[in-house]
Structures are given as structure tokens and as C-alpha cells.
Design a protein around this motif. Structure first.
Motif, PDB file in Angstrom:
ATOM      1  N   ILE A  55       0.834  -1.205   0.000  1.00 52.30           N
ATOM      2  CA  ILE A  55       0.000   0.000   0.000  1.00 52.30           C
ATOM      3  C   ILE A  55       0.865   1.250   0.000  1.00 52.30           C
ATOM      4  O   ILE A  55       0.543   2.240  -0.658  1.00 52.30           O
ATOM      5  N   GLU A  56       1.994   1.200   0.692  1.00 53.27           N
ATOM      6  CA  GLU A  56       2.856   2.386   0.737  1.00 53.27           C
ATOM      7  C   GLU A  56       3.407   2.683  -0.655  1.00 53.27           C
ATOM      8  O   GLU A  56       3.490   3.830  -1.067  1.00 53.27           O
ATOM      9  N   ASP A  57       3.789   1.629  -1.343  1.00 55.73           N
ATOM     10  CA  ASP A  57       4.290   1.790  -2.706  1.00 55.73           C
ATOM     11  C   ASP A  57       3.198   2.384  -3.590  1.00 55.73           C
ATOM     12  O   ASP A  57       3.434   3.320  -4.351  1.00 55.73           O
ATOM     13  N   PHE A  58       1.988   1.838  -3.433  1.00 54.42           N
ATOM     14  CA  PHE A  58       0.860   2.321  -4.231  1.00 54.42           C
ATOM     15  C   PHE A  58       0.597   3.798  -3.965  1.00 54.42           C
ATOM     16  O   PHE A  58       0.425   4.596  -4.888  1.00 54.42           O
ATOM     17  N   LEU A  59       0.577   4.169  -2.682  1.00 51.93           N
ATOM     18  CA  LEU A  59       0.289   5.561  -2.321  1.00 51.93           C
ATOM     19  C   LEU A  59       1.360   6.502  -2.848  1.00 51.93           C
ATOM     20  O   LEU A  59       1.074   7.600  -3.310  1.00 51.93           O
ATOM     21  N   SER A  60       2.616   6.056  -2.792  1.00 58.56           N
ATOM     22  CA  SER A  60       3.678   6.956  -3.228  1.00 58.56           C
ATOM     23  C   SER A  60       3.683   7.097  -4.750  1.00 58.56           C
ATOM     24  O   SER A  60       4.098   8.109  -5.279  1.00 58.56           O
ATOM     25  N   ARG A  61       3.213   6.079  -5.454  1.00 60.97           N
ATOM     26  CA  ARG A  61       3.176   6.183  -6.910  1.00 60.97           C
ATOM     27  C   ARG A  61       1.991   6.983  -7.412  1.00 60.97           C
ATOM     28  O   ARG A  61       2.078   7.680  -8.413  1.00 60.97           O
TER      29      ARG A  61
ATOM     30  N   LEU B  97       8.636  16.910   1.461  1.00 56.57           N
ATOM     31  CA  LEU B  97       8.253  15.774   2.293  1.00 56.57           C
ATOM     32  C   LEU B  97       7.685  14.631   1.455  1.00 56.57           C
ATOM     33  O   LEU B  97       7.970  13.455   1.709  1.00 56.57           O
ATOM     34  N   GLN B  98       6.892  14.986   0.440  1.00 56.79           N
ATOM     35  CA  GLN B  98       6.353  13.954  -0.461  1.00 56.79           C
ATOM     36  C   GLN B  98       7.486  13.163  -1.105  1.00 56.79           C
ATOM     37  O   GLN B  98       7.400  11.950  -1.259  1.00 56.79           O
ATOM     38  N   THR B  99       8.550  13.890  -1.487  1.00 61.18           N
ATOM     39  CA  THR B  99       9.675  13.215  -2.132  1.00 61.18           C
ATOM     40  C   THR B  99      10.395  12.312  -1.138  1.00 61.18           C
ATOM     41  O   THR B  99      10.792  11.207  -1.490  1.00 61.18           O
ATOM     42  N   ILE B 100      10.553  12.789   0.101  1.00 57.82           N
ATOM     43  CA  ILE B 100      11.179  11.928   1.114  1.00 57.82           C
ATOM     44  C   ILE B 100      10.373  10.647   1.231  1.00 57.82           C
ATOM     45  O   ILE B 100      10.916   9.544   1.287  1.00 57.82           O
ATOM     46  N   TYR B 101       9.046  10.804   1.248  1.00 55.83           N
ATOM     47  CA  TYR B 101       8.184   9.629   1.378  1.00 55.83           C
ATOM     48  C   TYR B 101       8.358   8.679   0.207  1.00 55.83           C
ATOM     49  O   TYR B 101       8.653   7.498   0.393  1.00 55.83           O
ATOM     50  N   SER B 102       8.209   9.201  -1.028  1.00 49.88           N
ATOM     51  CA  SER B 102       8.164   8.270  -2.155  1.00 49.88           C
ATOM     52  C   SER B 102       9.554   7.792  -2.574  1.00 49.88           C
ATOM     53  O   SER B 102       9.711   6.652  -2.987  1.00 49.88           O
ATOM     54  N   LYS B 103      10.557   8.667  -2.465  1.00 50.29           N
ATOM     55  CA  LYS B 103      11.869   8.268  -2.975  1.00 50.29           C
ATOM     56  C   LYS B 103      12.745   7.613  -1.910  1.00 50.29           C
ATOM     57  O   LYS B 103      13.643   6.844  -2.239  1.00 50.29           O
ATOM     58  N   LEU B 104      12.524   7.943  -0.644  1.00 50.29           N
ATOM     59  CA  LEU B 104      13.406   7.399   0.383  1.00 50.29           C
ATOM     60  C   LEU B 104      12.689   6.423   1.304  1.00 50.29           C
ATOM     61  O   LEU B 104      13.148   5.309   1.531  1.00 50.29           O
ATOM     62  N   TRP B 105      11.559   6.842   1.855  1.00 53.29           N
ATOM     63  CA  TRP B 105      10.861   5.998   2.827  1.00 53.29           C
ATOM     64  C   TRP B 105      10.403   4.692   2.201  1.00 53.29           C
ATOM     65  O   TRP B 105      10.715   3.597   2.675  1.00 53.29           O
ATOM     66  N   VAL B 106       9.669   4.799   1.084  1.00 55.19           N
ATOM     67  CA  VAL B 106       9.163   3.586   0.443  1.00 55.19           C
ATOM     68  C   VAL B 106      10.323   2.753  -0.091  1.00 55.19           C
ATOM     69  O   VAL B 106      10.363   1.532   0.072  1.00 55.19           O
ATOM     70  N   GLU B 107      11.287   3.444  -0.689  1.00 55.78           N
ATOM     71  CA  GLU B 107      12.379   2.747  -1.359  1.00 55.78           C
ATOM     72  C   GLU B 107      13.300   2.006  -0.380  1.00 55.78           C
ATOM     73  O   GLU B 107      13.634   0.852  -0.584  1.00 55.78           O
ATOM     74  N   TYR B 108      13.689   2.674   0.700  1.00 55.94           N
ATOM     75  CA  TYR B 108      14.734   2.099   1.548  1.00 55.94           C
ATOM     76  C   TYR B 108      14.218   1.545   2.876  1.00 55.94           C
ATOM     77  O   TYR B 108      14.952   0.881   3.588  1.00 55.94           O
TER      78      TYR B 108
END
Lengths: 178, 145
Positions: A55-61, B97-108
Motif C-alpha cells: 500500500i505504501e508503494d501504491f500511495l507513493s506512486r 516531504l512527499q519526495t522523502i516519502y516516495s523516494k526514500l521511505w518507500v524505497e529504503y
């Protein structure tokens, strides 16, 4: 949410790799557990744990916000299937109270090259998907039930996944607050 | 333009990560106590904002400012909360913050199977990437006046 559809570069893999890996997992589990019921349960559990993270991946995409009703949720699940499995299920068979719907699959990538042996008729081969939906929705405060009503592996014309809304989970209150 | 510190909470109020850059004044209590205080305040502000709002609040609480610093708040539908303190003049922090979430938090973090959900993040890789990202951002200035 402000940013719509951030296109991150997605790594594409051949769906056959996924199909075969999943097949290997299921057959290994059938060997390990020797009970079809246990395998069903474990597949669901694995899916659940996947959903919690997926879900986190989905939300971020997608940058999508909270859903206001189940119809919106259904649309997003449909979108998620397109993103992750490259299939577009049809949303239909809404219950009158619109808290229950079906996802109809013409093809299911997990069950390609698969035939169920006669003594495994109780096996819900793709129950990973049910767990996945349940886990993902639980993270966004929605408790749902999810099960297969039709399965191409069992001779039905299409595969049908039923999703039923149970309740909305409440926000957690910080400890020590009264 | 400067970045003071960052808190990441999960939906149960657990402090998952704390990062500090230009923080001039410390609270004098332990990190755990501070996190509890912070989460309690955010929780109260959130319910306050949604109750007191004269219009239907869409995004809810976003940030507040004092004369010295601004607290920026980003909550995802999954309940992860990012709290970033900056100085007053910084802009574009939401996107940051959105970028931290999608590029760092989700990724790593989320994709790291060694991280158990709901526990503090100990990954060095995440920390390194976050530091690198913060330091090369235009928001990361030298010092507060």
C-alpha cells in the motif's frame, strides 16, 4: 494530496517469471504442509503481509488520498491491479447497500500454465490476492473481507473476487491520553 | 532557509525515525519523552482543526508557524506522519516531504524486508540517503540568524 501521478521509473519484468515463482511457492507449500487448508491460510497470510507494505508503494506512486466511499476504493483497487499485475479486472455486482462488490478477471496472471490436480480441488490457488487486498486496505483504515466466488481453475468461465466492507477502523489515540 | 529536524511517526504514534540537522535549542528531555509530547500535540491539533473548521476540511492540518520556526506536517492515508521543522522563510516543503516519502521511505524502508513494521528504523542506508538528500536540497541553508 497535491501531487498527482508521479511517474517513478518502474522496473518491468516478464509476467511469466512471477507466475512461475508463485507456482514454485505454492507447490513447495503443498509439500511442506500436506494440508490444503493450511496452505490456503498461509497464502492468505503471506498476501496480507505483502499488502501491508504494498500500500505504501501504491500511495507513493499514485499520490491518492483517502477514499470517501467504496466505489472510489473499488476504482483504486482496479488501478492497483493494472499497476502491479497488468490486468484490468471489471468492477461489478454491487450490493444494494454498495458495501460489497466483485472484481471479475478474464485472465489471472498467477494461474497461467496451471491446472489443479483432482485431489486439490479445495486449494484456493490465488488466495494470496485476497490477503493482499485485505492487508492493503487495513493500512488505510478499512476492514474488508475478501474471497473467491468463481475460479477459472475450478472450471468457471471467469475468476471472481468478492470484496465486502466490514467497518472503518478508528485512528489510534496516543497512549496516556484520556 | 534551513532544516532543523524531522520526526517520522507511524499510525500508532511510534517514533520510527528522528533526524536532526540545524537544531540550536534542545528540549532537555529524552528523545522518547519528546516524541510522545510531539505526537500528543499533533493528535490534539488534528482533532482541533477538524472540529473547529467552518468548512469541510479536505487536507486537515498542514503546518503552523511561530516567530522563529515552522512545523510542517504530512500525513499519508496509511497513517505515516512526517513532521519537519524548518525556519519561517522556507517554501515548497510539502513537495520536499512527499519526495522523502516516495523516494526514500518507500524505497529504503518499506521495501527493506529486514525492517519490521512498527519498529524504529535502524537502517544505515536510509539514514545516509536521507542525509544526502537533505543536504543537497535548496532548503538546507547554512545557519539560522
Amino acid at each position: 494530496m497535491s501531487r498527482q501521478s508521479t511517474r517513478l521509473d518502474t522496473k518491468k519484468v516478464n509476467s511469466e517469471l512471477l507466475t512461475l515463482t508463485y507456482g514454485a511457492l505454492v507447490s513447495q507449500m503443498l509439500r511442506d504442509f500436506e494440508s490444503v487448508d493450511d496452505v490456503n491460510k498461509q497464502l492468505d497470510r503471506i498476501g496480507f503481509n505483502m499488502g501491508l507494505r504494498l500500500i505504501e508503494d501504491f500511495l507513493s506512486r499514485t499520490g491518492s488520498g483517502r477514499c470517501l466511499d467504496m466505489r472510489e476504493t473499488a476504482d483504486k483497487i482496479q488501478l492497483a491491479f493494472r499497476m502491479y499485475l497488468n490486468v484490468q479486472p471489471t468492477v461489478s455486482n454491487w450490493a444494494a447497500s454498495s458495501d460489497e462488490f466483485s472484481l471479475i478477471f478474464d485472465t489471472n496472471p498467477l494461474t497461467e500454465f496451471v491446472e489443479l490436480p483432482a485431489d486439490y480441488q479445495q486449494l484456493r490457488y490465488s488466495s494470496l490476492l485476497c490477503g493482499c487486498i485485505r492487508g492493503a486496505l487495513e493500512m488505510v483504515q478499512l476492514e474488508v473481507q475478501c474471497w473467491f466466488t468463481q475460479d477459472q481453475l475450478k472450471g468457471d468461465a471467469t475468476t471472481e473476487l468478492r470484496v465486502k466492507f466490514v467497518r472503518r477502523l478508528e485512528d489510534a489515540v496516543p497512549a496516556g491520553e484520556d | 532557509m534551513t532544516i532543523c529536524n524531522l520526526y517520522i511517526f507511524d499510525k500508532y504514534g511510534t517514533l520510527l525515525y528522528y533526524g536532526e540537522w540545524n537544531r540550536l535549542k534542545h528540549s532537555g528531555i529524552t528523545k522518547d519523552e519528546e516524541a510522545k509530547l510531539m505526537y500528543g500535540m499533533l493528535f490534539s491539533i488534528k482533532s482541533f482543526v477538524s472540529k473547529i473548521s467552518p468548512m469541510d476540511p479536505k487536507a486537515g492540518f498542514l503546518h503552523y508557524k511561530t516567530n522563529k520556526y515552522a512545523l510542517n506536517y504530512l500525513e499519508l492515508p496509511s497513517g505515516v506522519k512526517f513532521v519537519l521543522n524548518t525556519d519561517n522563510t522556507s517554501t515548497g516543503i510539502r513537495e520536499f516531504l512527499q519526495t522523502i516519502y516516495s523516494k526514500l521511505w518507500v524505497e529504503y524502508v518499506v521495501r527493506n524486508p529486514l525492517w519490521t513494521m512498527g519498529t524504529p528504523v535502524t537502517s544505515d542506508l536510509f539514514e545516509a540517503k536521507l542525509n544526502e538528500f537533505v543536504k543537497q536540497s535548496p532548503l538546507y541553508g547554512s545557519k539560522i540568524i
